[in-house]
Design a protein around this motif. Structure first.
Motif, PDB file in Angstrom:
ATOM      1  N   MET A 105      -1.406 -10.974   3.047  1.00  0.00           N
ATOM      2  CA  MET A 105      -0.082 -10.643   3.308  1.00  0.00           C
ATOM      3  C   MET A 105       0.628  -9.794   2.006  1.00  0.00           C
ATOM      4  O   MET A 105       1.279  -8.921   2.006  1.00  0.00           O
ATOM      5  CB  MET A 105       1.013 -11.862   3.586  1.00  0.00           C
ATOM      6  CG  MET A 105       0.637 -12.310   4.989  1.00  0.00           C
ATOM      7  SD  MET A 105       1.577 -14.214   5.176  1.00  0.00           S
ATOM      8  CE  MET A 105       3.406 -13.553   5.044  1.00  0.00           C
ATOM      9  N   LYS A 106       0.155 -10.507   0.741  1.00  0.00           N
ATOM     10  CA  LYS A 106       0.312  -9.762  -0.648  1.00  0.00           C
ATOM     11  C   LYS A 106      -0.166  -8.220  -0.519  1.00  0.00           C
ATOM     12  O   LYS A 106       0.346  -7.595  -1.149  1.00  0.00           O
ATOM     13  CB  LYS A 106      -0.098 -10.638  -1.530  1.00  0.00           C
ATOM     14  CG  LYS A 106       0.644 -11.830  -2.038  1.00  0.00           C
ATOM     15  CD  LYS A 106       0.190 -12.649  -3.154  1.00  0.00           C
ATOM     16  CE  LYS A 106       0.720 -13.959  -3.560  1.00  0.00           C
ATOM     17  NZ  LYS A 106       0.241 -14.782  -4.369  1.00  0.00           N
ATOM     18  N   LEU A 107      -1.591  -8.177  -0.203  1.00  0.00           N
ATOM     19  CA  LEU A 107      -2.164  -6.871  -0.091  1.00  0.00           C
ATOM     20  C   LEU A 107      -1.326  -6.078   0.749  1.00  0.00           C
ATOM     21  O   LEU A 107      -1.155  -4.635   0.281  1.00  0.00           O
ATOM     22  CB  LEU A 107      -3.441  -7.108   0.444  1.00  0.00           C
ATOM     23  CG  LEU A 107      -4.601  -7.629  -0.505  1.00  0.00           C
ATOM     24  CD1 LEU A 107      -5.911  -7.815   0.098  1.00  0.00           C
ATOM     25  CD2 LEU A 107      -4.746  -6.988  -1.872  1.00  0.00           C
ATOM     26  N   GLU A 108      -0.893  -6.296   1.847  1.00  0.00           N
ATOM     27  CA  GLU A 108      -0.186  -5.458   2.937  1.00  0.00           C
ATOM     28  C   GLU A 108       1.086  -5.013   2.182  1.00  0.00           C
ATOM     29  O   GLU A 108       1.583  -3.671   2.095  1.00  0.00           O
ATOM     30  CB  GLU A 108       0.025  -5.949   4.209  1.00  0.00           C
ATOM     31  CG  GLU A 108      -1.227  -6.350   5.083  1.00  0.00           C
ATOM     32  CD  GLU A 108      -1.505  -5.370   5.887  1.00  0.00           C
ATOM     33  OE1 GLU A 108      -1.092  -3.962   5.821  1.00  0.00           O
ATOM     34  OE2 GLU A 108      -2.501  -5.123   6.580  1.00  0.00           O
ATOM     35  N   SER A 109       1.763  -6.128   1.382  1.00  0.00           N
ATOM     36  CA  SER A 109       3.109  -5.901   0.720  1.00  0.00           C
ATOM     37  C   SER A 109       2.832  -4.750  -0.416  1.00  0.00           C
ATOM     38  O   SER A 109       3.630  -3.936  -0.739  1.00  0.00           O
ATOM     39  CB  SER A 109       3.660  -6.995   0.227  1.00  0.00           C
ATOM     40  OG  SER A 109       4.065  -7.771   1.511  1.00  0.00           O
ATOM     41  N   ALA A 110       1.849  -4.977  -0.959  1.00  0.00           N
ATOM     42  CA  ALA A 110       1.527  -4.167  -2.374  1.00  0.00           C
ATOM     43  C   ALA A 110       1.183  -2.884  -1.873  1.00  0.00           C
ATOM     44  O   ALA A 110       1.451  -1.553  -2.335  1.00  0.00           O
ATOM     45  CB  ALA A 110       0.197  -4.572  -3.046  1.00  0.00           C
ATOM     46  N   TRP A 111       0.459  -2.362  -0.659  1.00  0.00           N
ATOM     47  CA  TRP A 111       0.381  -1.420   0.041  1.00  0.00           C
ATOM     48  C   TRP A 111       1.718  -0.432   0.254  1.00  0.00           C
ATOM     49  O   TRP A 111       1.907   0.609  -0.025  1.00  0.00           O
ATOM     50  CB  TRP A 111      -0.589  -1.399   1.169  1.00  0.00           C
ATOM     51  CG  TRP A 111      -1.251  -0.218   1.827  1.00  0.00           C
ATOM     52  CD1 TRP A 111      -0.753   0.902   1.702  1.00  0.00           C
ATOM     53  CD2 TRP A 111      -2.269  -0.176   2.680  1.00  0.00           C
ATOM     54  NE1 TRP A 111      -1.578   2.091   2.536  1.00  0.00           N
ATOM     55  CE2 TRP A 111      -2.247   1.110   3.122  1.00  0.00           C
ATOM     56  CE3 TRP A 111      -3.269  -1.068   3.100  1.00  0.00           C
ATOM     57  CZ2 TRP A 111      -3.456   1.638   3.966  1.00  0.00           C
ATOM     58  CZ3 TRP A 111      -4.190  -0.828   4.058  1.00  0.00           C
ATOM     59  CH2 TRP A 111      -4.319   0.537   4.277  1.00  0.00           C
ATOM     60  N   GLY A 112       2.331  -1.276   0.988  1.00  0.00           N
ATOM     61  CA  GLY A 112       3.930  -0.722   1.144  1.00  0.00           C
ATOM     62  C   GLY A 112       4.697  -0.216   0.079  1.00  0.00           C
ATOM     63  O   GLY A 112       5.011   0.765   0.069  1.00  0.00           O
ATOM     64  N   ASP A 113       4.615  -1.289  -1.203  1.00  0.00           N
ATOM     65  CA  ASP A 113       5.270  -0.859  -2.356  1.00  0.00           C
ATOM     66  C   ASP A 113       4.486   0.571  -2.944  1.00  0.00           C
ATOM     67  O   ASP A 113       5.128   1.269  -3.432  1.00  0.00           O
ATOM     68  CB  ASP A 113       5.196  -2.045  -3.182  1.00  0.00           C
ATOM     69  CG  ASP A 113       5.775  -3.148  -2.938  1.00  0.00           C
ATOM     70  OD1 ASP A 113       6.638  -2.969  -2.093  1.00  0.00           O
ATOM     71  OD2 ASP A 113       5.549  -4.321  -3.297  1.00  0.00           O
ATOM     72  N   ALA A 114       3.168   0.827  -3.005  1.00  0.00           N
ATOM     73  CA  ALA A 114       2.614   1.787  -3.396  1.00  0.00           C
ATOM     74  C   ALA A 114       3.151   2.986  -2.519  1.00  0.00           C
ATOM     75  O   ALA A 114       3.210   4.023  -3.518  1.00  0.00           O
ATOM     76  CB  ALA A 114       1.049   1.618  -3.240  1.00  0.00           C
ATOM     77  N   ILE A 115       3.335   3.021  -1.303  1.00  0.00           N
ATOM     78  CA  ILE A 115       3.817   4.006  -0.672  1.00  0.00           C
ATOM     79  C   ILE A 115       4.982   4.491  -1.083  1.00  0.00           C
ATOM     80  O   ILE A 115       5.540   5.707  -1.158  1.00  0.00           O
ATOM     81  CB  ILE A 115       3.476   3.691   0.903  1.00  0.00           C
ATOM     82  CG1 ILE A 115       2.326   3.730   1.251  1.00  0.00           C
ATOM     83  CG2 ILE A 115       4.320   4.985   1.717  1.00  0.00           C
ATOM     84  CD1 ILE A 115       1.252   4.841   1.147  1.00  0.00           C
ATOM     85  N   VAL A 116       6.083   3.370  -1.447  1.00  0.00           N
ATOM     86  CA  VAL A 116       7.312   3.643  -1.893  1.00  0.00           C
ATOM     87  C   VAL A 116       7.378   4.348  -3.285  1.00  0.00           C
ATOM     88  O   VAL A 116       8.161   5.106  -3.551  1.00  0.00           O
ATOM     89  CB  VAL A 116       8.215   2.202  -1.856  1.00  0.00           C
ATOM     90  CG1 VAL A 116       9.437   2.566  -2.667  1.00  0.00           C
ATOM     91  CG2 VAL A 116       8.431   1.878  -0.380  1.00  0.00           C
ATOM     92  N   LYS A 117       6.465   3.772  -4.049  1.00  0.00           N
ATOM     93  CA  LYS A 117       6.352   4.312  -5.308  1.00  0.00           C
ATOM     94  C   LYS A 117       5.949   5.718  -5.456  1.00  0.00           C
ATOM     95  O   LYS A 117       6.342   6.710  -6.103  1.00  0.00           O
ATOM     96  CB  LYS A 117       5.610   3.314  -6.357  1.00  0.00           C
ATOM     97  CG  LYS A 117       6.228   2.145  -6.693  1.00  0.00           C
ATOM     98  CD  LYS A 117       5.171   1.257  -7.570  1.00  0.00           C
ATOM     99  CE  LYS A 117       5.946  -0.088  -7.687  1.00  0.00           C
ATOM    100  NZ  LYS A 117       5.161  -1.083  -8.538  1.00  0.00           N
ATOM    101  N   ARG A 118       4.687   5.972  -4.745  1.00  0.00           N
ATOM    102  CA  ARG A 118       4.040   7.205  -4.586  1.00  0.00           C
ATOM    103  C   ARG A 118       3.693   7.804  -5.753  1.00  0.00           C
ATOM    104  O   ARG A 118       3.473   9.136  -6.203  1.00  0.00           O
ATOM    105  CB  ARG A 118       4.891   8.212  -3.841  1.00  0.00           C
ATOM    106  CG  ARG A 118       4.772   7.908  -2.192  1.00  0.00           C
ATOM    107  CD  ARG A 118       5.550   8.609  -1.210  1.00  0.00           C
ATOM    108  NE  ARG A 118       5.785  10.207  -1.628  1.00  0.00           N
ATOM    109  CZ  ARG A 118       6.496  10.843  -0.717  1.00  0.00           C
ATOM    110  NH1 ARG A 118       7.166  10.260  -0.007  1.00  0.00           N
ATOM    111  NH2 ARG A 118       6.756  12.193  -1.101  1.00  0.00           N
TER     112      ARG A 118
END
Length: 152
Positions: A33-46
């Motif tokens: 769940m942390k990895l999936e959330s970090a993936w989403g955060d990375a897409i936001v930051k870009r």
């Protein structure tokens, strides 16, 4: 008497193994769940560091992603990410359903992304299923499927 003690010992040992397995599974679920959330955060930051984190840490080289019927290799996925014109304001994951099978796992959830393009804000929602494999002590996504939730 020895038989009762041995039986009790066996029950305690089996119960202990079951508790350990449950704890390890719960730990893996939280990690995914942390990895999936970090993936989403990375897409936001870009930014380059965030995108490299996904490319080099989260996605296996053979990863295949599917979005509403389109199939993307890992390389194509990042080409797509690079072409996103919208400013991504937020990415939220909820309705988690995580199943761990030893060194394999399936993560299912609902994602909501808020974006802005030319001053206009939109919200997109989809359900996704990601398949993860644990290799050399770390989880890597090997397949993903996303389906847009149409707004009514």
């Amino acid at each position: 008497m020895k038989r009762v003690i041995l039986s009790a010992g066996l029950v305690i040992m089996v119960f202990g193994i079951a508790i350990l397995a449950q704890t390890q599974t719960e730990s893996a679920e939280k990690e995914l769940m942390k990895l999936e959330s970090a993936w989403g955060d990375a897409i936001v930051k870009r930014d380059a560091a965030s995108i490299d984190l996904i490319r080099n840490r989260f996605m296996a080289d053979e990863c295949i992603m599917m979005f509403d019927g389109s199939v993307f290799t890992k390389t194509q996925y990042f080409e797509y990410v690079d072409t996103i014109k919208e400013e991504i304001l937020s990415f939220v994951i909820n309705e988690w359903d995580v199943h761990v099978y030893g060194d394999a796992a399936v993560v299912m959830a609902r994602g909501t992304m808020k974006m802005r393009l030319a001053g206009k804000e939109t919200t997109n929602q989809w359900r996704f299923t990601d398949t993860w494999i644990k290799r050399a002590g770390r989880w890597q996504c090997v397949a993903g499927h996303n389906s847009t939730i149409t707004q009514k």
